[in-house]
Design an enzyme around this catalytic site. Structure first.
Site, PDB file in Angstrom:
ATOM      1  N   GLU A   1      34.978 -47.537 122.024  1.00 51.39           N
ATOM      2  CA  GLU A   1      35.308 -46.564 122.575  1.00 51.39           C
ATOM      3  C   GLU A   1      36.354 -45.763 121.780  1.00 51.39           C
ATOM      4  O   GLU A   1      36.772 -44.559 121.891  1.00 51.39           O
ATOM      5  CB  GLU A   1      35.616 -46.784 124.105  1.00 51.39           C
ATOM      6  CG  GLU A   1      34.486 -46.871 124.786  1.00 51.39           C
ATOM      7  CD  GLU A   1      33.431 -45.854 124.843  1.00 51.39           C
ATOM      8  OE1 GLU A   1      33.892 -44.823 124.816  1.00 51.39           O
ATOM      9  OE2 GLU A   1      32.053 -46.161 125.031  1.00 51.39           O
TER      10      GLU A   1
ATOM     11  N   SER B   1      21.503 -66.933 186.678  1.00 52.40           N
ATOM     12  CA  SER B   1      22.143 -67.907 187.003  1.00 52.40           C
ATOM     13  C   SER B   1      23.198 -68.465 186.009  1.00 52.40           C
ATOM     14  O   SER B   1      23.982 -69.306 186.300  1.00 52.40           O
ATOM     15  CB  SER B   1      21.012 -69.096 187.268  1.00 52.40           C
ATOM     16  OG  SER B   1      20.239 -68.924 188.061  1.00 52.40           O
TER      17      SER B   1
END
Length: 753
Positions: free
Chosen positions: A92, A374
């Site tokens: 780059e 329950s």
């Protein structure tokens, strides 16, 4: 002719003047544009923070989840492998450390190619220019953008060092697949930190930067490899890669499977394990810190998540749903949820909110309010124990209707009898015993204890609350059971322990939250009774499924079998399971909690307790274990081991003519082996009278006429219907009488033949 010349001359002067003024205007305008661009470049040349990824770590300190707008994790240049820097500069910006933001050589070469092409085909941008573009400008190639780019780059070079610019670039640039910055890219593609990159991995990342939408491995593996090898050749040409290393690196294939969507260790993003936990955690974090900070702030969240147990939990729920759906096609839409937490800290290990997060993100563990059936009863029984009841307390007249404001009510149930001890009533889940017990304890008292145990949902003040008609969430009911497993202290559920900023500074400590909900004695007695539910009650399926460790729990089933629950625990882990349809409807014929939910609980708990010891709760000092005579319900003496009333115990007998005479009852025979004459029960210390059984303990002989023999006890007699029948056949009647002083007594009578 002269006139014509003068006219031409004047025209030429006018044209030149117009051109001069136009040029001057344009020059002035251009000057203003340049000045404005320079001013804008100065303002834009700031390396401002970019959105950061929030990382969630599991309970073992390993990355588990991420939250983000842009998947980015900033690192310093020292935390990046040197080969990554070399690869990036090779492809780059080879002269990065030698220019001032603009590379004249690259710009000249790019300009020549652009002139020949009569359009911009090559930018010649340096890393500094690319940083300026990535941070502030549009990617569209125009001369105006290039001017701005150059100005901003120049300002950046004046303001920051080369290392600062390179670090900012590595943290900003896009690497494709939603990954921003070198650390996110390294984790996403290779499952490792940028500091650990190998040369071929660094070369691949550097190769992607130019055109990630074109060169990323997920787009074209061939182009990605070709670009990677180009970077390797450039590194070799610049003297940064020996020939042997180049040959080895170029020969290596690309990673077999890249998983760029995940920064939490590289797990497959299509694997939805933990999705419900992740979403619930996100909601809690957003409530605490705000959406912006969670998605952009780069937080470090240390959670209680256990990936192994989470996977086991999801497999248990989905597996059970699959089994039921095979037997009942209507159950194809069946849903299930699971919550598992540390009994002492409240840390949530696993959370399942449904069968498939992708199909429905609604969390049935935290958001769905359903009747508990329950599974609510232990809260009622705990309230009774807190109010002085014991496991041996007998509930009688259970077949008598209960009066309400509008009518009488006698609930149905699978296991009903005319009387039960509290222990047995809970073990068989008697609805009538629970309904009567709530009448004695009080509905508001029951709700009070439910709130102390962590139930935040509003509960109805109705008699049927005893049967679990109040709606609760699975997570709050599971958390309520932590009080039984944690010596009476309820632990609030906790999904994370602390949060740090991206710099490692602690922002929030999510401390454990505990509430003393019950006495230690009540918690121990409840665990003892709930253990009977597993050993011989409605949850025997736990043992049938192969779970062997000591455990306690309670099943729950609602009307029409629309909801199936089981909340159970060991001394370390509390886990709750629920199954049902989003629109309440029968799950299956006789779809009890013990049938539907217990198998999934047992399957998960076998995985959750691997390596745990077979241990149980230590009896607190405030609880005593007492031998009880089954015939009288009082403390057993030595003679209570025999199944008859000895001859030296005078018993008052009512004569046929109303006279009283001395006499002794006939021996009591026929108690089955399953009903020994003496059994052990636990009581709070001081709750049971110290007097021994009046039927079997030696008494002084007074002779003559006897009145009724009355023994004072603080607990009702604990006989069974079978023993009562045997006593009647022997002419003996044992009655329980409560005197005006509030003391319950046993009265023994026998008719004289």
């Amino acid at each position: 002719m002269v006139f014509m010349r003068r006219a031409v001359l004047l025209g030429m002067v006018a044209i030149v003047s117009a051109l001069a003024w136009t040029g001057a205007y344009r020059l002035t305008a251009f000057t203003w544009v340049v000045a404005a661009e320079l001013e804008g470049a100065t303002a834009l040349a700031e390396l401002t923070p970019r959105p950061q990824t929030t990382i969630v770590y599991d309970r073992h300190g390993q990355p588990a989840f991420t939250f983000f707008v842009e998947q980015r994790i900033d690192v310093t240049l020292d935390q990046v492998s040197p080969v990554m820097v070399q690869a990036l500069l090779a492809v780059e910006d080879q002269r990065f450390f030698n220019h001032n933001g603009l590379d004249a050589v690259r710009i000249g070469a790019a300009a020549w190619r652009n002139i020949r092409a009569r359009r911009i085909i090559q930018g010649g941008s340096t890393i500094t220019q690319q940083l300026a573009r990535a941070a502030h400008l549009s990617p569209k190639r125009t001369f105006e953008r290039k001017l701005r780019e150059a100005m901003i780059a120049s300002r950046l070079e004046q303001r920051y060092s080369k290392r600062e610019i390179l670090e900012a670039y590595l943290n900003t640039v896009y690497f494709g697949e939603g990954l921003y910055g070198v650390e996110a890219a390294s984790r996403g593609y290779f499952g490792k930190s940028a500091s650990d990159l190998q040369v071929e991995e660094a070369a691949l990342l550097a190769a992607i930067v130019r055109a990630p939408s074109h060169d990323a491995p997920g787009v074209s593996r061939a182009r990605a490899k070709a670009r990677r090898n180009l970077v390797l050749r450039l590194m070799r040409g610049q003297g940064n890669l020996p020939e042997a290393d180049f040959t080895a690196a170029a020969a290596r294939p690309l990673p077999g499977v890249t998983r760029p969507g995940d920064l939490a260790g590289g797990s497959d993003p299509t694997d939805a394990v933990g999705a419900y936990f992740r979403e619930e955690l996100r909601r809690q974090l957003v409530a605490q810190f705000g959406n912006e900070r969670v998605l952009r702030g780069g937080l470090r969240v240390y959670s209680t998540y256990d990936p192994v147990l989470q996977k086991a939990a999801e497999q248990a729920i989905v597996g059970r749903i699959t089994q039921i759906a095979k037997a009942r096609r209507q159950a194809k839409d069946l849903q299930g949820s699971l919550v598992s937490m540390d009994a002492h800290t409240g840390d949530v290990f696993a959370l399942v909110g449904g069968r498939d997060f992708a199909s429905s993100s609604f969390n049935r563990a935290t958001q769905a309010k359903r009747q508990a059936g329950s599974a609510f009863k232990p809260i009622l029984y705990a309230a009774a124990l807190e109010r002085g009841y014991s496991p041996a307390t007998i509930l009688t007249s259970l077949d008598s209707p209960i009066g309400t404001a509008s009518e009488t009510w006698l609930p149905d149930g699978e296991h009903e009898a005319s009387q039960y001890t509290i222990r047995r009533a809970l073990q068989v889940s008697s609805n009538r015993a629970a309904a009567q017990l709530m009448q004695q304890v009080g509905t508001t008292t029951t709700i009070y204890y439910a709130q102390r145990l962590g139930i935040k949902t509003s509960l109805p003040v109705v008699p049927s609350l005893a049967l679990g008609t109040g709606e609760v969430t699975l997570v709050e009911l599971t958390a309520a059971y932590t009080a039984f497993a944690n010596r009476g202290t309820a632990s609030a559920p906790r999904l994370f322990t602390r949060v740090e900023g991206s710099d490692g500074v602690a922002l929030f400590h999510n401390t454990e939250r505990h509430t003393r909900a019950l006495s230690e004695e009540t918690a121990y007695m409840m665990s003892s009774m709930l253990a009977d539910v597993i050993s011989g009650g409605t949850a025997t399926g736990v043992r049938a499924a192969g779970f062997k460790l000591p455990a306690a729990g309670k099943t729950g089933t609602t009307d029409d079998y629309s909801d199936a629950w089981f909340i159970g625990y060991t001394p370390q882990v509390v886990t709750g399971v629920w199954f049902g349809l989003d629109t309440p409807a029968p799950i299956m014929a006789r779809g009890f909690g013990g049938t539907v939910a217990v198998p999934a609980w047992a399957t998960f708990m076998k995985a959750a307790t691997v390596g745990h010891k077979a241990e149980w709760f230590e009896m607190p000092a405030g609880v005593e274990k007492v031998a009880i005579c089954r015939l009288s319900g009082a403390r057993a003496g030595p003679s209570c081991q025999h199944q008859y009333i000895p001859a030296d115990v005078p018993v008052g007998m009512v004569g046929t003519k109303g006279t009283m005479a001395a006499g002794y009852p006939a021996p009591i025979q026929g108690l089955p082996p399953s009903e020994p004459s003496v059994y052990e029960e636990i009581f709070s210390v001081g709750a049971l009278s110290s007097e021994l059984c009046p039927l079997h303990s030696p008494q002084p002989s007074y002779g003559g006429i006897w009145s009724d023999s009355i023994a004072s006890v603080t607990q009702p007699a604990s006989t069974t219907p079978l023993v009562d029948a045997e006593l009647r056949r022997a002419g003996v009647r044992v009655e329980r009488v409560t005197g005006t002083d509030g003391i319950s007594r046993v009265v023994i009578r026998q008719k004289h033949p």
